[in-house]
Motif scaffolding. Structure first.
Motif, PDB file in Angstrom:
ATOM      1  N   TYR A  70       0.794  -1.226   0.000  1.00  0.00           N
ATOM      2  CA  TYR A  70       0.000   0.000   0.000  1.00  0.00           C
ATOM      3  C   TYR A  70       0.829   1.281   0.000  1.00  0.00           C
ATOM      4  CZ  TYR A  70      -3.847  -3.138   1.128  1.00  0.00           C
ATOM      5  OH  TYR A  70      -4.775  -4.155   1.109  1.00  0.00           O
ATOM      6  N   LEU A  71       2.072   1.195   0.411  1.00  0.00           N
ATOM      7  CA  LEU A  71       2.932   2.370   0.414  1.00  0.00           C
ATOM      8  C   LEU A  71       4.365   1.947   0.130  1.00  0.00           C
ATOM      9  CD1 LEU A  71       4.642   2.423   3.331  1.00  0.00           C
ATOM     10  CD2 LEU A  71       2.408   3.090   4.179  1.00  0.00           C
ATOM     11  N   ARG A  72       5.174   2.954  -0.152  1.00  0.00           N
ATOM     12  CA  ARG A  72       6.602   2.692  -0.341  1.00  0.00           C
ATOM     13  C   ARG A  72       7.392   3.851   0.239  1.00  0.00           C
ATOM     14  NH1 ARG A  72       5.165   4.288  -5.521  1.00  0.00           N
ATOM     15  NH2 ARG A  72       6.323   6.051  -6.298  1.00  0.00           N
ATOM     16  N   ARG A  73       8.593   3.517   0.647  1.00  0.00           N
ATOM     17  CA  ARG A  73       9.523   4.519   1.157  1.00  0.00           C
ATOM     18  C   ARG A  73      10.506   4.847   0.048  1.00  0.00           C
ATOM     19  NH1 ARG A  73       9.565   0.432   5.708  1.00  0.00           N
ATOM     20  NH2 ARG A  73       8.575   1.427   7.477  1.00  0.00           N
ATOM     21  N   GLN A  78      15.024  16.683  -0.896  1.00  0.00           N
ATOM     22  CA  GLN A  78      15.949  17.689  -0.395  1.00  0.00           C
ATOM     23  C   GLN A  78      16.926  17.167   0.662  1.00  0.00           C
ATOM     24  OE1 GLN A  78      12.468  18.625  -0.511  1.00  0.00           O
ATOM     25  NE2 GLN A  78      12.854  19.489  -2.526  1.00  0.00           N
ATOM     26  N   ASP A  79      16.579  16.100   1.342  1.00  0.00           N
ATOM     27  CA  ASP A  79      17.413  15.587   2.432  1.00  0.00           C
ATOM     28  C   ASP A  79      17.683  14.099   2.184  1.00  0.00           C
ATOM     29  OD1 ASP A  79      18.621  14.779   4.778  1.00  0.00           O
ATOM     30  OD2 ASP A  79      17.068  15.592   6.099  1.00  0.00           O
ATOM     31  N   ARG A  80      18.875  13.792   1.719  1.00  0.00           N
ATOM     32  CA  ARG A  80      19.197  12.415   1.357  1.00  0.00           C
ATOM     33  C   ARG A  80      19.182  11.467   2.547  1.00  0.00           C
ATOM     34  NH1 ARG A  80      24.531  13.067  -2.138  1.00  0.00           N
ATOM     35  NH2 ARG A  80      25.171  13.414  -0.009  1.00  0.00           N
ATOM     36  N   ARG A  81      19.252  12.006   3.772  1.00  0.00           N
ATOM     37  CA  ARG A  81      19.223  11.158   4.972  1.00  0.00           C
ATOM     38  C   ARG A  81      17.800  10.728   5.316  1.00  0.00           C
ATOM     39  NH1 ARG A  81      21.448  15.386   8.858  1.00  0.00           N
ATOM     40  NH2 ARG A  81      20.161  16.544   7.424  1.00  0.00           N
ATOM     41  N   ALA A  82      16.825  11.472   4.847  1.00  0.00           N
ATOM     42  CA  ALA A  82      15.426  11.208   5.213  1.00  0.00           C
ATOM     43  C   ALA A  82      14.731  10.383   4.123  1.00  0.00           C
ATOM     44  CB  ALA A  82      14.682  12.528   5.418  1.00  0.00           C
ATOM     45  N   MET A  83      13.691   9.698   4.543  1.00  0.00           N
ATOM     46  CA  MET A  83      12.863   8.911   3.621  1.00  0.00           C
ATOM     47  C   MET A  83      11.480   9.562   3.539  1.00  0.00           C
ATOM     48  SD  MET A  83      14.851   6.424   2.754  1.00  0.00           S
ATOM     49  CE  MET A  83      13.982   4.997   2.187  1.00  0.00           C
ATOM     50  N   ARG A  84      10.897   9.529   2.353  1.00  0.00           N
ATOM     51  CA  ARG A  84       9.532  10.016   2.156  1.00  0.00           C
ATOM     52  C   ARG A  84       8.632   8.808   1.950  1.00  0.00           C
ATOM     53  NH1 ARG A  84       8.009  15.266   2.600  1.00  0.00           N
ATOM     54  NH2 ARG A  84       7.047  15.426   0.583  1.00  0.00           N
ATOM     55  N   ILE A  85       7.467   8.839   2.534  1.00  0.00           N
ATOM     56  CA  ILE A  85       6.507   7.744   2.405  1.00  0.00           C
ATOM     57  C   ILE A  85       5.415   8.203   1.447  1.00  0.00           C
ATOM     58  CG2 ILE A  85       4.820   6.326   3.627  1.00  0.00           C
ATOM     59  CD1 ILE A  85       7.273   7.613   5.855  1.00  0.00           C
ATOM     60  N   ARG A  86       5.104   7.337   0.480  1.00  0.00           N
ATOM     61  CA  ARG A  86       4.083   7.627  -0.522  1.00  0.00           C
ATOM     62  C   ARG A  86       3.158   6.429  -0.666  1.00  0.00           C
ATOM     63  NH1 ARG A  86       8.542  10.049  -2.295  1.00  0.00           N
ATOM     64  NH2 ARG A  86       8.406  12.071  -3.295  1.00  0.00           N
ATOM     65  N   LEU A  87       1.924   6.706  -1.033  1.00  0.00           N
ATOM     66  CA  LEU A  87       1.012   5.614  -1.377  1.00  0.00           C
ATOM     67  C   LEU A  87       1.391   5.056  -2.742  1.00  0.00           C
ATOM     68  CD1 LEU A  87      -2.532   6.933  -0.366  1.00  0.00           C
ATOM     69  CD2 LEU A  87      -1.086   5.306   0.856  1.00  0.00           C
ATOM     70  N   THR A  88       1.248   3.759  -2.898  1.00  0.00           N
ATOM     71  CA  THR A  88       1.409   3.112  -4.198  1.00  0.00           C
ATOM     72  C   THR A  88       0.072   3.189  -4.934  1.00  0.00           C
ATOM     73  OG1 THR A  88       0.742   0.971  -3.317  1.00  0.00           O
ATOM     74  CG2 THR A  88       3.119   1.490  -3.251  1.00  0.00           C
ATOM     75  N   GLU A  89       0.033   2.674  -6.145  1.00  0.00           N
ATOM     76  CA  GLU A  89      -1.248   2.597  -6.862  1.00  0.00           C
ATOM     77  C   GLU A  89      -2.246   1.771  -6.058  1.00  0.00           C
ATOM     78  OE1 GLU A  89      -1.276   1.578 -11.015  1.00  0.00           O
ATOM     79  OE2 GLU A  89       0.587   2.686 -11.354  1.00  0.00           O
ATOM     80  N   ASP A  90      -1.772   0.653  -5.477  1.00  0.00           N
ATOM     81  CA  ASP A  90      -2.655  -0.163  -4.635  1.00  0.00           C
ATOM     82  C   ASP A  90      -3.121   0.618  -3.416  1.00  0.00           C
ATOM     83  OD1 ASP A  90      -2.457  -2.298  -6.367  1.00  0.00           O
ATOM     84  OD2 ASP A  90      -1.050  -3.431  -5.123  1.00  0.00           O
ATOM     85  N   GLY A  91      -2.254   1.460  -2.869  1.00  0.00           N
ATOM     86  CA  GLY A  91      -2.621   2.294  -1.723  1.00  0.00           C
ATOM     87  C   GLY A  91      -3.695   3.298  -2.081  1.00  0.00           C
ATOM     88  N   HIS A  92      -3.573   3.897  -3.263  1.00  0.00           N
ATOM     89  CA  HIS A  92      -4.608   4.843  -3.714  1.00  0.00           C
ATOM     90  C   HIS A  92      -5.931   4.111  -3.973  1.00  0.00           C
ATOM     91  CE1 HIS A  92      -2.411   8.610  -3.927  1.00  0.00           C
ATOM     92  NE2 HIS A  92      -1.378   7.954  -4.446  1.00  0.00           N
ATOM     93  N   ALA A  93      -5.844   2.926  -4.546  1.00  0.00           N
ATOM     94  CA  ALA A  93      -7.065   2.131  -4.782  1.00  0.00           C
ATOM     95  C   ALA A  93      -7.710   1.754  -3.447  1.00  0.00           C
ATOM     96  CB  ALA A  93      -6.727   0.880  -5.588  1.00  0.00           C
TER      97      ALA A  93
END
Length: 138
Positions: A70-73, A78-93
């Motif tokens: 449902y999501l991916r990191r 802007q900050d290579r040390r940090a991770m951003r969490i996003r919904l995948t296509e399955d997460g949006h569905a």
């Protein structure tokens, strides 16, 4: 106490709706999906703060949701040390399914209220929330 009881019943209602739709998801996971769907990618720390979880507890939830696809990191732009969490296509569905669950519970909760009473309730709760946030931020 009344607000606590209303919240408890809302959580129960949303979890029952989720289960009735054949989904295996806890309320906190629902909140994480909802937050990412509404506000877009964010760091684990931002997300933990938004849904009131410790960073350690958030990591466990993210691991489970990522394992379900449902999501991916990904790397922060802007900050290579940090991770951003996003919904995948399955997460949006999934969010599309969950939106209906959320709306049905909210509608049932407000059924005994007229349109004017709904507007007033929203206004009252918004003002209480702003006052508490202002107090806590000063």
């Amino acid at each position: 106490m009344l607000i606590y009881f209303v919240r408890t019943e809302m959580v129960r209602g949303i979890e029952a709706e989720i289960a009735a739709n054949g989904l295996s998801l806890r309320f906190i996971q629902f909140l994480i999906i909802k937050h990412l769907a509404m506000f877009g990618a964010m760091t684990a720390t931002e997300l933990a703060r938004a849904v009131e979880l410790s960073v350690g507890a958030m990591t466990r939830q993210l691991d489970q949701l990522e394992g379900k696809g449902y999501l991916r990191r990904g790397r922060h732009e802007q900050d290579r040390r940090a991770m951003r969490i996003r919904l995948t296509e399955d997460g949006h569905a999934l969010w599309q399914q969950l939106t209906g669950c959320n709306e049905r519970v909210l509608e049932a909760a407000q059924l005994p209220l007229s349109d004017i009473e709904r507007e007033r309730l929203h206004d009252y709760l918004s003002r209480v929330l702003r006052a508490l946030r202002d107090k806590n931020n000063s």
